[in-house]
Design an enzyme around this catalytic site. Structure first.
Site, PDB file in Angstrom:
ATOM      1  N   CYS A 178      -2.023  -5.880  22.014  1.00 55.88           N
ATOM      2  CA  CYS A 178      -0.954  -5.085  21.413  1.00 55.88           C
ATOM      3  C   CYS A 178      -1.541  -3.777  20.885  1.00 55.88           C
ATOM      4  O   CYS A 178      -2.550  -3.799  20.179  1.00 55.88           O
ATOM      5  CB  CYS A 178      -0.328  -5.877  20.268  1.00 55.88           C
ATOM      6  N   CYS A 215       3.023  -8.294  15.056  1.00 60.20           N
ATOM      7  CA  CYS A 215       4.372  -7.698  15.107  1.00 60.20           C
ATOM      8  C   CYS A 215       5.450  -8.745  14.907  1.00 60.20           C
ATOM      9  O   CYS A 215       6.612  -8.397  14.740  1.00 60.20           O
ATOM     10  CB  CYS A 215       4.643  -7.051  16.461  1.00 60.20           C
ATOM     11  N   CYS A 218       2.867 -11.328  19.939  1.00 57.26           N
ATOM     12  CA  CYS A 218       1.939 -10.735  18.962  1.00 57.26           C
ATOM     13  C   CYS A 218       2.342 -11.188  17.567  1.00 57.26           C
ATOM     14  O   CYS A 218       3.436 -10.861  17.095  1.00 57.26           O
ATOM     15  CB  CYS A 218       1.980  -9.209  19.046  1.00 57.26           C
ATOM     16  N   HIS A 247       3.976   1.345   2.368  1.00 62.71           N
ATOM     17  CA  HIS A 247       5.160   0.615   1.884  1.00 62.71           C
ATOM     18  C   HIS A 247       5.812   1.376   0.732  1.00 62.71           C
ATOM     19  O   HIS A 247       7.039   1.394   0.590  1.00 62.71           O
ATOM     20  CB  HIS A 247       4.784  -0.781   1.379  1.00 62.71           C
ATOM     21  N   HIS A 291       0.850  -1.189   0.000  1.00 62.82           N
ATOM     22  CA  HIS A 291       0.000   0.000   0.000  1.00 62.82           C
ATOM     23  C   HIS A 291       0.886   1.239   0.000  1.00 62.82           C
ATOM     24  O   HIS A 291       2.119   1.129  -0.043  1.00 62.82           O
ATOM     25  CB  HIS A 291      -0.992  -0.037   1.171  1.00 62.82           C
ATOM     26  N   HIS A 328      -1.923  -3.909  17.143  1.00 62.53           N
ATOM     27  CA  HIS A 328      -2.837  -4.912  16.574  1.00 62.53           C
ATOM     28  C   HIS A 328      -3.931  -5.240  17.574  1.00 62.53           C
ATOM     29  O   HIS A 328      -4.042  -6.373  18.063  1.00 62.53           O
ATOM     30  CB  HIS A 328      -2.048  -6.175  16.177  1.00 62.53           C
ATOM     31  N   LYS A 365      -5.816   5.087  10.009  1.00 60.31           N
ATOM     32  CA  LYS A 365      -4.704   4.146   9.988  1.00 60.31           C
ATOM     33  C   LYS A 365      -4.849   3.268   8.728  1.00 60.31           C
ATOM     34  O   LYS A 365      -5.964   2.881   8.369  1.00 60.31           O
ATOM     35  CB  LYS A 365      -4.814   3.279  11.249  1.00 60.31           C
ATOM     36  N   LYS A 368      -5.179  -3.557   6.492  1.00 62.45           N
ATOM     37  CA  LYS A 368      -5.901  -4.513   5.677  1.00 62.45           C
ATOM     38  C   LYS A 368      -7.333  -4.652   6.197  1.00 62.45           C
ATOM     39  O   LYS A 368      -8.290  -4.672   5.435  1.00 62.45           O
ATOM     40  CB  LYS A 368      -5.181  -5.854   5.779  1.00 62.45           C
TER      41      LYS A 368
HETATM   42  O1  ME8 Z   1       7.866  -5.091   9.432  1.00 61.22           O
HETATM   43  N1  ME8 Z   1       3.423   4.572   6.623  1.00 61.22           N
HETATM   44  O2  ME8 Z   1       7.302  -5.816   7.329  1.00 61.22           O
HETATM   45  P1  ME8 Z   1       5.976  -4.989   7.005  1.00 61.22           P
HETATM   46  C1  ME8 Z   1       4.716   4.534   6.311  1.00 61.22           C
HETATM   47  N2  ME8 Z   1       8.884  -7.854   7.517  1.00 61.22           N
HETATM   48  N3  ME8 Z   1       5.409   3.374   6.131  1.00 61.22           N
HETATM   49  C2  ME8 Z   1       4.752   2.225   6.284  1.00 61.22           C
HETATM   50  C3  ME8 Z   1       3.388   2.188   6.618  1.00 61.22           C
HETATM   51  C4  ME8 Z   1       2.714   3.446   6.792  1.00 61.22           C
HETATM   52  N4  ME8 Z   1       1.428   3.523   7.086  1.00 61.22           N
HETATM   53  N5  ME8 Z   1       3.007   0.904   6.690  1.00 61.22           N
HETATM   54  C5  ME8 Z   1       4.112   0.149   6.401  1.00 61.22           C
HETATM   55  C6  ME8 Z   1       8.005  -5.835   8.474  1.00 61.22           C
HETATM   56  N6  ME8 Z   1       5.167   0.949   6.149  1.00 61.22           N
HETATM   57  C7  ME8 Z   1       9.139  -6.836   8.460  1.00 61.22           C
HETATM   58  C8  ME8 Z   1      10.414  -6.104   8.151  1.00 61.22           C
HETATM   59  S1  ME8 Z   1      13.044  -6.049   7.700  1.00 61.22           S
HETATM   60  C9  ME8 Z   1      14.321  -7.006   8.110  1.00 61.22           C
HETATM   61  C10 ME8 Z   1      11.639  -6.968   8.167  1.00 61.22           C
HETATM   62  C11 ME8 Z   1       6.512   0.499   5.768  1.00 61.22           C
HETATM   63  O3  ME8 Z   1       5.422  -5.597   5.786  1.00 61.22           O
HETATM   64  C12 ME8 Z   1       7.573   0.954   6.752  1.00 61.22           C
HETATM   65  O4  ME8 Z   1       8.820   0.930   6.103  1.00 61.22           O
HETATM   66  O5  ME8 Z   1       5.113  -4.908   8.210  1.00 61.22           O
HETATM   67  C13 ME8 Z   1       7.519  -0.152   7.773  1.00 61.22           C
HETATM   68  O6  ME8 Z   1       8.694  -0.204   8.570  1.00 61.22           O
HETATM   69  C14 ME8 Z   1       7.385  -1.358   6.893  1.00 61.22           C
HETATM   70  O7  ME8 Z   1       6.543  -0.914   5.808  1.00 61.22           O
HETATM   71  C15 ME8 Z   1       6.787  -2.573   7.588  1.00 61.22           C
HETATM   72  O8  ME8 Z   1       6.523  -3.547   6.626  1.00 61.22           O
END
Ligand code: ME8
Length: 548
Positions: free
Chosen positions: A147, A132, A129, A23, A20, A150, A316, A319
């Site tokens: 959490c 997380c 959690c 990301h 989204h 979540h 927020k 999904k």
């Molecule tokens: O945490 N605003 O993956 P994830 C800004 N797999 N950035 C956002 C966001 C938002 N609303 N939502 C997500 C994980 N992000 C682990 C990481 S790394 C070794 C493992 C971005 O799919 C932001 O960069 O939950 C956040 O840190 C990341 O997506 C979390 O992605």
């Protein structure tokens, strides 16, 4: 000039859903910085990817009514890749943590940490959690024991025998590294969060469980030498940053790109990246010479930058709320460059912000259409009109006089050189927000887009042309040449737009960008007398576009 290398990473994302705009934010910043370094002639490695050994992914697959995990992971990894290509993300490598090259590196690293004496089997009980993929202490829970990130899911009680990583052994070395490298944790405002966390680790003895009982998980890399355990997903995931550049498989590649220059993350995962991750490396480096500098110190990431979070129209992004829209959908009317611009422009890097469709459209019309698009359109059209379809060419338009169009707020070529160095400094400091601000004219230097538009108002070339064609030629040349510079400034952020700007000047974008940043940015390279094609709008008005 020796080429520098620039290795930048994004988090590897879970594949429990499609990407989204949140990301996209992290990934666009990484892309813009990569493109900037490529334009400078640096050797760039930009890695993103997917975090696949997570129970979250399995839950999502089951919810989707599927049973073949590999097929699910393949499909989702493909979906992430194609989304990234839809918004112009130019990653050099896409790592998946189920790939053999990753497993090889994880195994090597685990063994090094074990040999350092930092792993210990302990019986443990805690609340976990799945959202997380992390344990929660009572102080990290809501009043109802859930959490805060979540709240829809109950925490799971985990009681089992796990391998623990002795994070407590590294509190002091971590503090020292953070003290000695003030720019390791960025923005600076986040440093105290990490230092506070390290205090808690020390006080509460917070070692980290880095494995789980195999029988309780359906995914996960086996712990070397312990058949009953799988490696905790975060321990495995963090290692992607090394395995993607050859740790465990390609030593020469690893030597070239490690340590990583910049790790971009959201603020939600700062602790993992600025405490657990460097501590893991400190530990493994005691055994593995590949992870040590010549002076014996561990090769740690140079910078970790944690940006803020976007909400979507005030909500927020999640999904379950159904608003996790893909970035391509946000780009439907305005195009990918506008979304990239908007994400970087709307908030200062490090702050939280709101992605609002109304604001996106406003910025599209105002910043992009009126300020940038109109400038290009008007300047090219006037030059074509008064100079026979060409860039002005008058005997009197000498290089000297061209650089001296110093009308009121317009600073001329001296100012635009200054602007270029400010912009390079902002890119070098990862400050994409600052870049955009300066180009559009809220910075200190003159000769930005606002000043260029003012120059037209002040000199009125459409009237001036009737009385003084030579002066008109000077003004229009200065503006056309500036547009060439603006194309360079915005190319990392708005690559399609930058190409169109160069085409509008009659230039071949590929050839122009092959010159390299420093060689291209000297005043006067646009050739007087060269042909200007008929301009077409860079940012068509939205009403017109949707009617088509
Ligand atoms: O945490 N605003 O993956 P994830 C800004 N797999 N950035 C956002 C966001 C938002 N609303 N939502 C997500 C994980 N992000 C682990 C990481 S790394 C070794 C493992 C971005 O799919 C932001 O960069 O939950 C956040 O840190 C990341 O997506 C979390 O992605």
């Amino acid at each position: 000039m020796p080429t520098n290398r620039f290795y930048v990473t994004t988090p590897i994302y879970y594949v429990n859903d499609r990407p989204h705009v949140g990301h996209a934010y992290t990934t666009v910043i990484a892309d813009a910085l990569s493109r900037y370094h490529r334009l400078r002639g640096d050797e760039v490695r930009f890695v993103t990817g997917t975090d696949e050994n997570s129970q979250k992914n399995v839950e999502a697959m089951e919810k989707a009514g599927e049973t073949d995990l590999q097929a699910y992971l393949d499909r989702m990894a493909g979906a992430w890749k194609s989304t990234w290509s839809e918004i112009g993300i130019t990653f050099d490598d896409f790592i998946r943590t189920t790939e053999p090259r990753h497993l090889a590196g994880v195994e090597r690293f685990w063994k090094a940490v074990a040999a350092s004496g930092d792993l210990e089997k302990r019986t443990y009980q805690s609340m976990y959690c799945v959202g997380c993929e992390g344990f929660k202490t009572p102080s990290e829970m809501n009043e109802d024991g859930r959490c805060p990130l979540h709240p829809n899911k109950e925490l799971t009680k985990v009681q089992e025998e796990n391998w623990f990583f002795k994070l407590t052994n590294y509190v002091e070395p971590l503090r020292a590294y953070i003290r000695e490298h003030e720019d390791f944790v960025q923005p600076a405002s986040r440093r105290n969060e990490i230092l506070g966390y390290l205090d808690a680790v020390e006080k509460e003895g917070l070692d980290v469980s880095v494995s789980r009982e195999k029988k309780k998980l359906s995914v996960g890399i086996p712990v070397p030498g312990d058949e009953d355990q799988r490696i905790y997903v975060w321990f495995d995931a963090l290692l992607n940053y090394m395995t993607a550049v050859g740790y465990g498989t390609d030593e020469a590649l690893f030597q070239k790109f490690w340590p990583v220059n910049l790790q971009l993350v959201g603020k939600d995962i700062l602790k993992f990246h600025c405490a657990l991750w460097p501590a893991m490396i400190m530990s493994a480096a005691k055994q593995d010479a590949l992870l040590r500098n010549e002076d014996g110190s561990p090769k740690l990431p140079q910078h970790v930058f944690a940006h803020g979070f976007y909400t979507l129209d005030g909500m927020k992004i999640s999904k379950s709320l159904g608003n996790a829209i893909p970035p391509s959908e946000a780009a439907k009317d305005v195009g990918m460059d506008a979304v990239r611009y908007y994400l970087l422009r709307e908030v200062q890097l490090g702050e939280d912000g709101d992605f609002s469709f109304a604001r996106l459209k406003e910025r599209y019309q105002a910043d992009l259409g009126n300020t940038l698009g109109n400038l290009v359109q008007r300047v090219v059209a006037m030059s074509r009109k008064y100079f026979d379809g060409k860039v002005p060419t008058l005997d009197a338009v000498t290089a000297q006089s061209l650089s001296d169009v110093g009308v009121n707020s317009w600073g001329g070529s001296v100012a635009i050189h200054h602007l270029a160095s400010e912009i390079a400094a902002a890119y070098d400091a990862f400050n994409t927000f600052g870049v955009v601000q300066r180009v559009w004219g809220t910075g200190e230097s003159a000769s930005n887009l606002i000043a260029a538009n003012k120059l037209i108002e002040e000199t009125q070339p459409f009237k001036l042309a009737k009385t003084d064609l030579e002066a008109t030629g000077r003004v229009l040349y200065a503006l056309l040449e500036s547009i060439r510079w603006y194309a360079w400034f915005v190319a990392p952020i708005m690559p399609e737009t930058a190409n169109k700007m160069l085409v509008a000047l009659g230039l071949d974008a590929t050839q122009e960008f092959a010159k390299g940043w420093d060689a291209a940015l000297t005043w006067g390279q646009l050739e007087p007398g060269s042909l200007l094609p008929e301009p077409s709008p860079l940012f068509p008005r939205l009403e017109e576009k949707t009617e088509v």
